[in-house]
Design a protein around this motif. Structure first.
Motif, mmCIF file in Angstrom:
data_model
loop_
_atom_site.group_PDB
_atom_site.id
_atom_site.type_symbol
_atom_site.label_atom_id
_atom_site.label_comp_id
_atom_site.label_asym_id
_atom_site.label_seq_id
_atom_site.Cartn_x
_atom_site.Cartn_y
_atom_site.Cartn_z
ATOM 1 N N LEU A 150 -1.459 -1.592 6.610
ATOM 2 C CA LEU A 150 -1.862 -2.995 6.570
ATOM 3 C C LEU A 150 -2.677 -3.354 7.811
ATOM 4 O O LEU A 150 -3.718 -4.037 7.711
ATOM 5 N N VAL A 176 -2.224 -1.522 -0.405
ATOM 6 C CA VAL A 176 -2.905 -2.023 0.789
ATOM 7 C C VAL A 176 -4.339 -1.512 0.842
ATOM 8 O O VAL A 176 -5.275 -2.259 1.169
ATOM 9 N N ARG A 179 -6.140 -1.963 7.492
ATOM 10 C CA ARG A 179 -6.954 -2.635 6.467
ATOM 11 C C ARG A 179 -7.430 -4.005 6.939
ATOM 12 O O ARG A 179 -8.579 -4.383 6.728
#
Length: 548
Positions: free
Chosen positions: A257, A224, A260
């Protein structure tokens, strides 16, 4: 069956031992075995026999590698990576019993090692208008013939019989390309094959070479953190949707996630490519929310991050030639989870068209159209009329007329145009190739068996022979060669015609017919092209049939 057979063998051997003991005037009782001890000893003995046999593995007959197969394999191993991979994967699909396990591993290992030399690092998405262009054809070719680096490596890893540690070493030695794209390009990368290979390896387990990644979730968190584009985001989420995360560690992946997504700064073209015509990225996020059963707090945080991501990419600049429909994009987002998205007090605000309205324009990409048939509209129109007449006659049970043949002047005009296209256009080499190829293959699909069809086959093979596109854009070149090879095969059943209408789309497609042998003999004449020679050697050695 194997267990029963070796059980019988073990009992027979034990009986022989007991017989020898008896023949030596030793009483069975003198062994001081009670009934229970005897049965226990017998079971231990049988289990020992079975264990020794299981360690040896199943008995298999070694592949009979004939001189013809060895010659074919030598040809395959000498080819550039795209053709080597295509023929190897085809061989393992159609005739895996023809090569030994060692040879199979050697071929696959060489493909994995050399996959980085493929001309295209990843498949591509055409993120522009729906016209037929050189770039749209290039994207289609990589769907039909997935011979980019990531797809080649992923397929070879899936077929390999090597232990996971070696496969992981190969996979991690070639990290995913991270090039960004903008409005000056028609194509955006499709990273899904790379991430699917990653998940496939995770199912086999992480090797001991990853001391800092004690679980698959640790590995995914690091993956990720390397995401830099919408294409990588789509590839990762799409792959993880097929992988069962550890419920105790799932939150680590989700937090990484979410963090990001919120900091990515995508371009308009990149989001257009990731969404495609079916809202692929938004659909993948929706499936992730559904399958991973996030808490309300985690789901809200992920949706807020994705909302920022869309605004960051679509609110800045829009491409002049093609961009996403902002209203439709907002509507798709707002339906991701109506329990969380909406007016206050819902935690995630609605997305509006105004939120995504671009504040500037960012130019457009060069477009090279494939439109050579327009230059010869009268000739191709007459050939299509001929095709329709022949189809009507063919399906008329009362007709026994041979197919109508085209006017030879129309065929001459088309073949002359193929020769002149490279001399009269200022477009790229691939554009010139595609426009010539479009004419040749259109005619091949609609002509009946006969002299004109054979003339076009001659021209097509001569055009392919040692063509520079063979090296610079293998999928484009291979598409035409495989069409020819396919219609030179024999049918799996008796009968067949040169052209058949595809019932799903009504378009003609070429099939084996009366000229199949002529096509094969024509291809055999071009042994100076090692790639043509290798594909014909495959056909002659394996002798696959045409199936539809």
């Amino acid at each position: 069956m194997i267990v029963r057979r070796w059980t019988r063998t073990a009992v027979t051997r034990l009986s022989e031992v007991c017989s020898r003991l008896k023949s030596s005037s030793l009483e069975f009782a003198s062994l001081r075995f009670g009934p229970r001890q005897f049965i226990a000893s017998l079971l231990v003995f049988l289990l020992g026999v079975l264990a020794s046999r299981s360690q040896q593995g199943p008995r298999t007959s070694p592949a009979q590698e004939t001189p013809q197969i060895l010659d074919l394999l030598d040809r395959i191993e000498s080819l550039p990576i795209e053709y080597r991979a295509d023929l190897t994967f085809t061989l393992l699909k159609e005739a895996p019993q023809r090569i030994s396990r060692d040879r199979r591993n050697r071929l696959l290992n060489s493909i994995i090692a050399d996959s980085y030399t493929a001309k295209y690092p990843l498949p591509m998405v055409y993120a522009n208008s729906k016209r037929r262009t050189v770039d749209s054809q290039r994207a289609l070719d990589l769907v039909w013939l997935p011979l980019d680096r990531a797809s080649i490596e992923g397929t070879a890893l899936a077929l390999s019989l090597d232990p996971p540690s070696e496969l992981w070493a190969a996979f991690d030695s070639a990290p995913i390309p991270s090039e960004r794209t903008d409005c000056s390009e028609n194509l955006t990368p499709d990273t899904r094959p790379y991430y699917r290979a990653m998940v496939r390896l995770l199912r086999k387990g992480l090797p001991g070479a990853y001391p800092n990644q004690r679980s698959a979730e640790d590995y995914l968190v690091e993956a990720v953190q390397r995401i830099q584009s919408p294409a990588q985001l789509l590839g990762f989420v799409d792959a993880v949707n097929t992988y069962e995360l550890d419920t105790n560690r799932q939150s680590d992946v989700i937090r990484a996630l979410t963090s990001r997504i919120g900091i990515l700064a995508p371009s308009d073209r990149e989001i257009s490519g990731a969404e495609g015509s079916n809202n692929d990225l938004t659909a993948a996020v929706e499936l992730f929310l559904s399958k991973k059963r996030l808490s309300k707090q985690a789901a809200a945080a992920l949706l807020q991050a994705y909302r920022r991501f869309l605004i960051n990419g679509l609110h800045q600049e829009a491409c002049d030639d093609f961009t996403l429909d902002r209203a439709a994009e907002a509507s798709h987002f707002n339906t991701l989870d109506t329990s969380l998205i909406g007016e206050s007090p819902k935690p995630v605000g609605l997305l509006t068209e105004l939120d995504l309205q671009a504040t500037g324009r960012a130019g457009s990409a060069k477009v090279e159209l494939i439109e050579s048939d327009v230059l010869l509209r009268a000739q191709t129109h007459r050939l299509f009329q001929l095709f329709e007449s022949n189809q009507e006659s063919r399906y008329d049970p009362l007709s026994d007329q041979p197919p109508l043949q085209p006017d030879s002047s129309d065929i001459s005009d088309i073949l002359n145009a193929v020769k002149e296209i490279p001399q009269t256009t200022d477009q790229s080499e691939l554009s010139r190739y595609e426009n010539s190829q479009a004419l040749l293959m259109t005619v091949l699909k609609i002509l009946p068996s006969g002299p004109s069809f054979q003339d076009v086959v001659d021209a097509e093979v001569a055009f392919l022979n040692l063509n520079p596109i063979e090296e610079s854009s293998p999928p484009a070149w291979l598409r035409a060669l495989k069409d020819l090879v396919l219609i030179s095969r024999r049918f799996a059943m008796e009968g067949g015609v040169a052209v058949r209408v595809d019932e799903q789309n009504g378009k003609p497609r070429v099939m084996p017919g009366l000229d199949a042998a002529f096509i094969r003999s024509t291809l055999r004449r071009y042994q100076s092209d090692p790639i043509i020679a290798a594909y014909i050697a495959y056909e002659d050695t394996i002798d696959p049939v045409y199936e539809f």
